[in-house]
Scaffold this motif. Structure first.
Motif, PDB file in Angstrom:
ATOM      1  N   CYS A   1      40.984  32.881  28.875  1.00  0.00           N
ATOM      2  CA  CYS A   1      39.700  32.498  29.484  1.00  0.00           C
ATOM      3  C   CYS A   1      39.857  32.216  30.976  1.00  0.00           C
ATOM      4  CB  CYS A   1      39.064  31.312  28.752  1.00  0.00           C
ATOM      5  SG  CYS A   1      39.702  29.691  29.186  1.00  0.00           S
ATOM      6  N   ARG A   2      41.103  31.912  31.410  1.00  0.00           N
ATOM      7  CA  ARG A   2      41.343  31.657  32.841  1.00  0.00           C
ATOM      8  C   ARG A   2      41.435  32.961  33.624  1.00  0.00           C
ATOM      9  NH1 ARG A   2      46.054  27.737  30.913  1.00  0.00           N
ATOM     10  NH2 ARG A   2      47.093  29.752  31.056  1.00  0.00           N
ATOM     11  N   SER A   3      41.810  34.063  32.954  1.00  0.00           N
ATOM     12  CA  SER A   3      42.013  35.336  33.659  1.00  0.00           C
ATOM     13  C   SER A   3      40.703  36.028  34.046  1.00  0.00           C
ATOM     14  CB  SER A   3      42.866  36.290  32.811  1.00  0.00           C
ATOM     15  OG  SER A   3      44.240  35.994  32.990  1.00  0.00           O
ATOM     16  N   ILE A   4      39.563  35.464  33.666  1.00  0.00           N
ATOM     17  CA  ILE A   4      38.271  36.003  34.126  1.00  0.00           C
ATOM     18  C   ILE A   4      38.188  35.851  35.645  1.00  0.00           C
ATOM     19  CG2 ILE A   4      35.743  35.700  33.981  1.00  0.00           C
ATOM     20  CD1 ILE A   4      37.162  36.842  31.405  1.00  0.00           C
ATOM     21  N   PHE A   5      38.824  34.795  36.153  1.00  0.00           N
ATOM     22  CA  PHE A   5      38.763  34.489  37.584  1.00  0.00           C
ATOM     23  C   PHE A   5      40.101  34.754  38.274  1.00  0.00           C
ATOM     24  CE2 PHE A   5      35.761  31.730  35.360  1.00  0.00           C
ATOM     25  CZ  PHE A   5      34.584  32.075  36.010  1.00  0.00           C
ATOM     26  N   GLY A   6      40.032  35.011  39.577  1.00  0.00           N
ATOM     27  CA  GLY A   6      41.248  35.184  40.362  1.00  0.00           C
ATOM     28  C   GLY A   6      41.690  33.860  40.966  1.00  0.00           C
TER      29      GLY A   6
ATOM     30  N   ARG B   1      32.045  19.120  23.843  1.00  0.00           N
ATOM     31  CA  ARG B   1      31.193  19.509  22.708  1.00  0.00           C
ATOM     32  C   ARG B   1      31.978  20.243  21.619  1.00  0.00           C
ATOM     33  NH1 ARG B   1      27.160  22.280  26.583  1.00  0.00           N
ATOM     34  NH2 ARG B   1      26.668  20.502  27.900  1.00  0.00           N
ATOM     35  N   GLU B   2      31.582  20.035  20.404  1.00  0.00           N
ATOM     36  CA  GLU B   2      32.273  20.651  19.269  1.00  0.00           C
ATOM     37  C   GLU B   2      31.964  22.142  19.129  1.00  0.00           C
ATOM     38  OE1 GLU B   2      34.979  20.126  17.478  1.00  0.00           O
ATOM     39  OE2 GLU B   2      35.024  18.510  18.947  1.00  0.00           O
ATOM     40  N   ASP B   3      30.849  22.602  19.744  1.00  0.00           N
ATOM     41  CA  ASP B   3      30.548  24.038  19.646  1.00  0.00           C
ATOM     42  C   ASP B   3      31.236  24.847  20.744  1.00  0.00           C
ATOM     43  OD1 ASP B   3      29.138  23.398  21.908  1.00  0.00           O
ATOM     44  OD2 ASP B   3      27.194  24.148  21.187  1.00  0.00           O
ATOM     45  N   GLY B   4      31.967  24.174  21.629  1.00  0.00           N
ATOM     46  CA  GLY B   4      32.743  24.880  22.647  1.00  0.00           C
ATOM     47  C   GLY B   4      31.921  25.364  23.839  1.00  0.00           C
ATOM     48  N   SER B   5      30.655  25.002  23.900  1.00  0.00           N
ATOM     49  CA  SER B   5      29.792  25.539  24.966  1.00  0.00           C
ATOM     50  C   SER B   5      30.132  24.967  26.347  1.00  0.00           C
ATOM     51  CB  SER B   5      28.319  25.289  24.632  1.00  0.00           C
ATOM     52  OG  SER B   5      28.093  23.898  24.464  1.00  0.00           O
ATOM     53  N   ASP B   6      30.942  23.896  26.395  1.00  0.00           N
ATOM     54  CA  ASP B   6      31.352  23.376  27.712  1.00  0.00           C
ATOM     55  C   ASP B   6      32.870  23.500  27.910  1.00  0.00           C
ATOM     56  OD1 ASP B   6      32.066  21.501  25.838  1.00  0.00           O
ATOM     57  OD2 ASP B   6      31.282  19.774  26.937  1.00  0.00           O
ATOM     58  N   SER B   7      33.492  24.425  27.192  1.00  0.00           N
ATOM     59  CA  SER B   7      34.932  24.658  27.345  1.00  0.00           C
ATOM     60  C   SER B   7      35.159  26.048  27.933  1.00  0.00           C
ATOM     61  CB  SER B   7      35.626  24.528  25.981  1.00  0.00           C
ATOM     62  OG  SER B   7      37.029  24.622  26.129  1.00  0.00           O
ATOM     63  N   TYR B   8      35.325  26.098  29.255  1.00  0.00           N
ATOM     64  CA  TYR B   8      35.452  27.383  29.953  1.00  0.00           C
ATOM     65  C   TYR B   8      36.241  27.194  31.247  1.00  0.00           C
ATOM     66  CZ  TYR B   8      31.319  25.093  31.925  1.00  0.00           C
ATOM     67  OH  TYR B   8      30.457  24.163  32.443  1.00  0.00           O
ATOM     68  N   ALA B   9      36.585  28.323  31.851  1.00  0.00           N
ATOM     69  CA  ALA B   9      37.360  28.281  33.097  1.00  0.00           C
ATOM     70  C   ALA B   9      36.430  28.245  34.307  1.00  0.00           C
ATOM     71  CB  ALA B   9      38.266  29.500  33.173  1.00  0.00           C
ATOM     72  N   VAL B  10      36.893  27.578  35.354  1.00  0.00           N
ATOM     73  CA  VAL B  10      36.164  27.558  36.631  1.00  0.00           C
ATOM     74  C   VAL B  10      37.162  27.784  37.775  1.00  0.00           C
ATOM     75  CG1 VAL B  10      34.268  26.026  35.920  1.00  0.00           C
ATOM     76  CG2 VAL B  10      36.382  25.044  36.795  1.00  0.00           C
ATOM     77  N   PRO B  11      36.766  28.510  38.805  1.00  0.00           N
ATOM     78  CA  PRO B  11      37.671  28.728  39.929  1.00  0.00           C
ATOM     79  C   PRO B  11      37.889  27.433  40.712  1.00  0.00           C
ATOM     80  CG  PRO B  11      35.712  30.157  40.059  1.00  0.00           C
ATOM     81  CD  PRO B  11      35.465  29.183  38.968  1.00  0.00           C
ATOM     82  N   VAL B  12      39.126  27.193  41.110  1.00  0.00           N
ATOM     83  CA  VAL B  12      39.462  26.010  41.923  1.00  0.00           C
ATOM     84  C   VAL B  12      39.670  26.433  43.371  1.00  0.00           C
ATOM     85  CG1 VAL B  12      41.278  24.278  42.328  1.00  0.00           C
ATOM     86  CG2 VAL B  12      40.441  24.695  40.011  1.00  0.00           C
ATOM     87  N   ALA B  13      40.378  27.545  43.579  1.00  0.00           N
ATOM     88  CA  ALA B  13      40.587  28.097  44.927  1.00  0.00           C
ATOM     89  C   ALA B  13      40.837  29.590  44.781  1.00  0.00           C
ATOM     90  CB  ALA B  13      41.778  27.418  45.592  1.00  0.00           C
TER      91      ALA B  13
ATOM     92  N   GLY C   1      46.473  36.901  42.234  1.00  0.00           N
ATOM     93  CA  GLY C   1      45.715  38.099  41.856  1.00  0.00           C
ATOM     94  C   GLY C   1      44.222  37.808  41.700  1.00  0.00           C
ATOM     95  N   LYS C   2      43.468  38.893  41.465  1.00  0.00           N
ATOM     96  CA  LYS C   2      42.017  38.719  41.345  1.00  0.00           C
ATOM     97  C   LYS C   2      41.572  38.651  39.890  1.00  0.00           C
ATOM     98  CE  LYS C   2      41.110  43.611  41.927  1.00  0.00           C
ATOM     99  NZ  LYS C   2      40.206  44.615  42.408  1.00  0.00           N
ATOM    100  N   GLY C   3      40.340  38.325  39.709  1.00  0.00           N
ATOM    101  CA  GLY C   3      39.764  38.218  38.374  1.00  0.00           C
ATOM    102  C   GLY C   3      39.454  39.593  37.796  1.00  0.00           C
ATOM    103  N   ILE C   4      38.637  39.613  36.740  1.00  0.00           N
ATOM    104  CA  ILE C   4      38.341  40.887  36.081  1.00  0.00           C
ATOM    105  C   ILE C   4      37.533  41.827  36.980  1.00  0.00           C
ATOM    106  CG2 ILE C   4      38.429  40.270  33.632  1.00  0.00           C
ATOM    107  CD1 ILE C   4      35.226  39.968  34.178  1.00  0.00           C
ATOM    108  N   SER C   5      37.769  43.116  36.756  1.00  0.00           N
ATOM    109  CA  SER C   5      36.966  44.112  37.454  1.00  0.00           C
ATOM    110  C   SER C   5      36.640  45.219  36.464  1.00  0.00           C
ATOM    111  CB  SER C   5      37.730  44.655  38.669  1.00  0.00           C
ATOM    112  OG  SER C   5      38.990  45.143  38.262  1.00  0.00           O
TER     113      SER C   5
END
Ligand code: DP6
Length: 324
Positions: A141-146, A156-168, A318-322
């Motif tokens: 899930c982290r490799s979506i971003f570079g 949340r138990e449904d996972g809707s707030d468990s995701y990756a975010v870019p830091v830099a 490296g960069k995220g997905i393309s």
């Protein structure tokens, strides 16, 4: 109904090590990685009316049985989301410079998620894509971003707030990562089984959970400030703590081999000699070494000379997905 996507692998500087929910992959701690330009996966997914099951080819070889189960299980989720009942032919090419024995689940599931959702006509933003990718393999899930990326564990138990975010972004800071490939590697315990056994049986696991949020907050500041010494020290210490938890598991295990330790000692010795270099290790014996571009020659040479080291492969951020 066909799409091709490329994703790069990533190396965790603050590790994901344990799940609080196995089926939808929710982690016990937030974590942080750097996406690397050196290793990537390119995947084409083609949904077709005339197929009666999914067909998965990895590096042009047809994959059957257990090995294709996770891929098919992931496509089931994509089909459910899209409300479409069609099978696909999947072609994945792993771009790893040699037979390096590096795990490719991060780049693999990120590329699969991007290509399959696009092919089936789902329009997901990066956050939604990260949430879906997480359910294939957590670290993916982290490799979506570079660049530098945090996977926020969420509540949340449904996972809707468990995701990756870019830091830099990848252009924020030009640091290097040398992947040190060992000649004899045998991964006996998968990351999935290893983290499960550790969570369930290691008395050291509580210590891991207490310290890791502090490591994460500190490393984020160090990355923003481009403080290499601090970033390296925190990453190395966090890696050591993760591996310490496995020694307390029942039965105990370690991913380290003799060459793993020789590389670690050489990195620490380089520091004593004034070269800022730091190591980190995932769920296997290979070591990744962080250093600054100006030290490339010295670090590479030193690592290549260590007995039992097969190859040293250098990556930049490296960069995220393309989409191709
Ligand atoms: C040690 O993402 O491979 O590399 O979610 O079960 O597929 P699953 O596990 P995976 O685990 C990676 C563990 C690690 C640390 C990390 O990448 O953060």
């Amino acid at each position: 109904m066909k799409a091709t996507a490329k994703a790069h692998t990533n190396i965790a500087l603050i590790k994901y090590w344990g799940k609080r929910n196995e089926p939808i992959i929710l982690p016990t701690n937030s974590n942080l990685s750097l996406t690397l330009d050196g290793f990537s996966t390119v995947t084409t997914v083609h949904f077709q009316d005339d197929l009666s099951s999914d067909e998965f080819f990895l590096n042009d070889k047809f994959v059957e049985g257990e090995a294709s189960k996770r891929v098919i299980g992931f496509l089931d989720k994509v089909r459910t989301m899209a409300g479409k009942d069609m099978y696909a032919r999947i072609h994945s090419l792993n771009h790893v410079p040699t037979a390096a024995g590096f795990a490719s689940s991060a780049s693999g599931f990120a590329a699969l998620a991007a290509a399959s959702t696009k092919a089936i006509g789902l329009e997901l933003d990066d956050r939604e894509l990260s949430i879906l990718t997480r359910q294939g393999s957590g670290s993916a899930c982290r490799s979506i971003f570079g660049g530098f990326v945090e996977w926020q564990m969420g509540e949340r138990e449904d996972g809707s707030d468990s995701y990756a975010v870019p830091v830099a972004s990848k252009d924020h800071w030009d640091i290097r990562v040398a992947a040190v490939v060992l000649s004899a590697t045998e991964k006996k315990v998968s990351s999935r089984d290893g983290m499960r056994r550790t969570v369930e049986t290691s008395p050291f696991y509580d210590g891991w959970l207490q310290q890791t949020p502090k490591d994460l907050e500190e490393i984020k500041t160090a990355i923003i400030d481009k403080d290499f010494e601090k970033t390296g020290n925190i990453a190395e210490a966090n890696c050591m703590r993760m591996h310490a938890t496995t020694l307390g598991a029942n039965p105990p295990f370690t991913y380290w081999q003799d060459t793993t330790m020789r590389v670690m000692q050489n990195v620490q010795q380089m520091r004593e000699e004034g070269i800022p270099a730091y190591f980190t290790i995932d769920a296997g014996p290979n070591v990744k070494v962080l250093y600054l571009p100006e030290d490339e020659q010295k670090v590479k040479q030193r690592l290549q000379q260590i007995t039992g080291v097969e190859e040293v492969i250098v990556s930049k951020p490296g960069k995220g997905i393309s989409y191709l």
